[in-house]
Design an enzyme around this catalytic site. Structure first.
Site, PDB file in Angstrom:
ATOM      1  N   GLY A 155       0.803  -1.603  -0.243  1.00  0.00           N
ATOM      2  CA  GLY A 155      -0.447   0.133  -0.339  1.00  0.00           C
ATOM      3  C   GLY A 155       1.109   1.160  -0.152  1.00  0.00           C
ATOM      4  N   ARG A 156       0.005   2.858   0.635  1.00  0.00           N
ATOM      5  CA  ARG A 156       0.793   3.899   0.110  1.00  0.00           C
ATOM      6  C   ARG A 156       2.643   3.447   0.970  1.00  0.00           C
ATOM      7  NH1 ARG A 156      -4.009   5.105   1.903  1.00  0.00           N
ATOM      8  NH2 ARG A 156      -5.490   6.537   0.351  1.00  0.00           N
ATOM      9  N   ARG A 239       0.706  -4.518  12.333  1.00  0.00           N
ATOM     10  CA  ARG A 239       0.061  -4.865  13.160  1.00  0.00           C
ATOM     11  C   ARG A 239       0.947  -5.313  14.355  1.00  0.00           C
ATOM     12  NH1 ARG A 239      -0.572  -0.023  13.645  1.00  0.00           N
ATOM     13  NH2 ARG A 239      -2.906   1.082  13.238  1.00  0.00           N
ATOM     14  N   GLU A 268       0.447  -5.359  22.946  1.00  0.00           N
ATOM     15  CA  GLU A 268       1.098  -4.966  23.433  1.00  0.00           C
ATOM     16  C   GLU A 268      -0.065  -3.411  24.174  1.00  0.00           C
ATOM     17  OE1 GLU A 268       0.737  -1.029  20.078  1.00  0.00           O
ATOM     18  OE2 GLU A 268       1.841  -3.340  19.413  1.00  0.00           O
ATOM     19  N   HIS A 286       6.012   1.025  19.286  1.00  0.00           N
ATOM     20  CA  HIS A 286       4.761   1.347  18.087  1.00  0.00           C
ATOM     21  C   HIS A 286       4.338   3.347  18.223  1.00  0.00           C
ATOM     22  CE1 HIS A 286       0.833   0.744  17.184  1.00  0.00           C
ATOM     23  NE2 HIS A 286       0.903   1.401  16.044  1.00  0.00           N
TER      24      HIS A 286
END
Length: 332
Positions: A155-156, A239, A268, A286
């Site tokens: 993706g981006r 993720r 997490e 994160h």
């Protein structure tokens, strides 16, 4: 009387001030991560919520708060939303894509390089006072320039990673995605589409950038790790849950892969004990999007979404980045 909204975590004061121009705002200045029961209670009477990945909006929360009309994440990920349940109940969901792409790609590349070049291992060694002489093989890692970069999820952010690798470091870029990119997109990235198995076998540095969902839970587990080179690194900025952390800890401990860089974890903020026990992994909490400018852009976009979703401001009824725009169509 202004409609009531909840801002579920602490955020920039000027963003709160802007929301207060339109809404009666309840804030969370203590920045507590509320348990589900408290979140449900605080949402009572609220028509909208400014959320982060910490707040799970599921059927139980929605059914306890039927007045809710919009939930707007300050994150590109939205696995904390049950989007189908929201859509069925007429609750608009939004996220904050694009504004964090480049900063996240920067961080992913930095994490990959830190793992490959054993930066954290060597720093700990130095700080412990163990550096007494030079030696030919001291913390010898793997090259990044000219190596094969494998991207799982194009993706981006995946494309931004590929661009850095191909154009900045002369890397051979291979990728696997749910569908192949248009050749016009592939060409400037110098990227080659391959099967997932080939991606795992060929990558010197594997970057995980897929969005999380049930279909990719433990997409990288023991079997997949067994296909990788013993000299390879794995970096996860996607993720927690995409990678089986227990299996990865075993592979790192047994040196079946060389190193890993992880910004996300299953469950997490808890981190698997096996990952904490090995030295050949770089661990960060994160923070891939954590620059001042990017976090401000994310907060501003989440606020723009909430204001517009609840019929306020110059873009009333037209939030910039809806996840379930069919809700808006039903409203009109």
């Amino acid at each position: 009387m202004k409609p009531k909204i909840l801002v579920a975590r602490a955020v920039f004061a000027d963003v709160i001030d802007r929301l207060r121009e339109h809404f009666d705002v309840e804030t969370n200045d203590a920045d507590a991560v509320w348990p589900k029961a408290e979140l449900m209670q605080r949402l009572r009477g609220k028509v909208g919520a400014f959320t982060t990945g910490s707040e799970r909006i599921d059927v139980e929360v929605l059914d306890a708060n039927p007045q809710l009309r919009a939930v707007c994440n300050m994150a590109v990920g939205y696995n904390n939303f049950d989007v189908d349940a929201c859509t069925a109940r007429g609750v608009l969901c939004t996220n904050t894509p694009e504004v964090l792409t480049e900063s996240t790609a920067d961080f992913g590349f930095a994490l990959m390089m830190a793992a490959a070049r054993r930066i954290c291992e060597s720093e700990h060694f130095l700080r412990a006072g163990r550096w007494t002489k030079w030696s030919y093989d001291m913390f010898a890692g793997g090259d990044v320039h000219g190596a094969t970069l494998g991207v799982l999820g194009m993706g981006r952010i995946g494309q931004a990673i590929a661009r850095r690798g191909a154009l900045g470091f002369g890397m051979r870029v291979i990728y696997h995605n749910r569908s192949r990119l248009d050749p016009a997109v592939e060409a400037p990235l110098r990227a080659q589409y391959v099967s997932k198995e080939e991606l795992l076998r060929r990558s010197d540095h594997l970057m995980i950038v897929v969005p999380y969902g049930p279909a990719v839970h433990h997409a990288i587990g023991a079997a997949e790790l067994a296909l990788m080179k013993p000299t390879a690194t794995l970096t996860n900025i996607a993720r927690g849950g995409v990678v089986d952390d227990a299996a990865l800890a075993d592979a790192l401990r047994e040196r079946r892969i060389a190193a890993a860089g992880l910004d996300v974890f299953e469950g997490e903020p808890k981190v698997h004990a096996g990952l904490l026990a090995v030295s050949n992994v770089v661990l960060t909490p994160h923070i891939a999007s954590a620059t001042e400018a990017t976090r401000r852009a994310m907060a501003d976009l989440a606020a723009d979404n909430l204001i517009a979703a609840l019929g306020c401001g110059p873009n009333a009824g037209r939030p910039p980045t809806p996840l379930n725009p069919e809700v808006l169509q039903r409203r009109t």
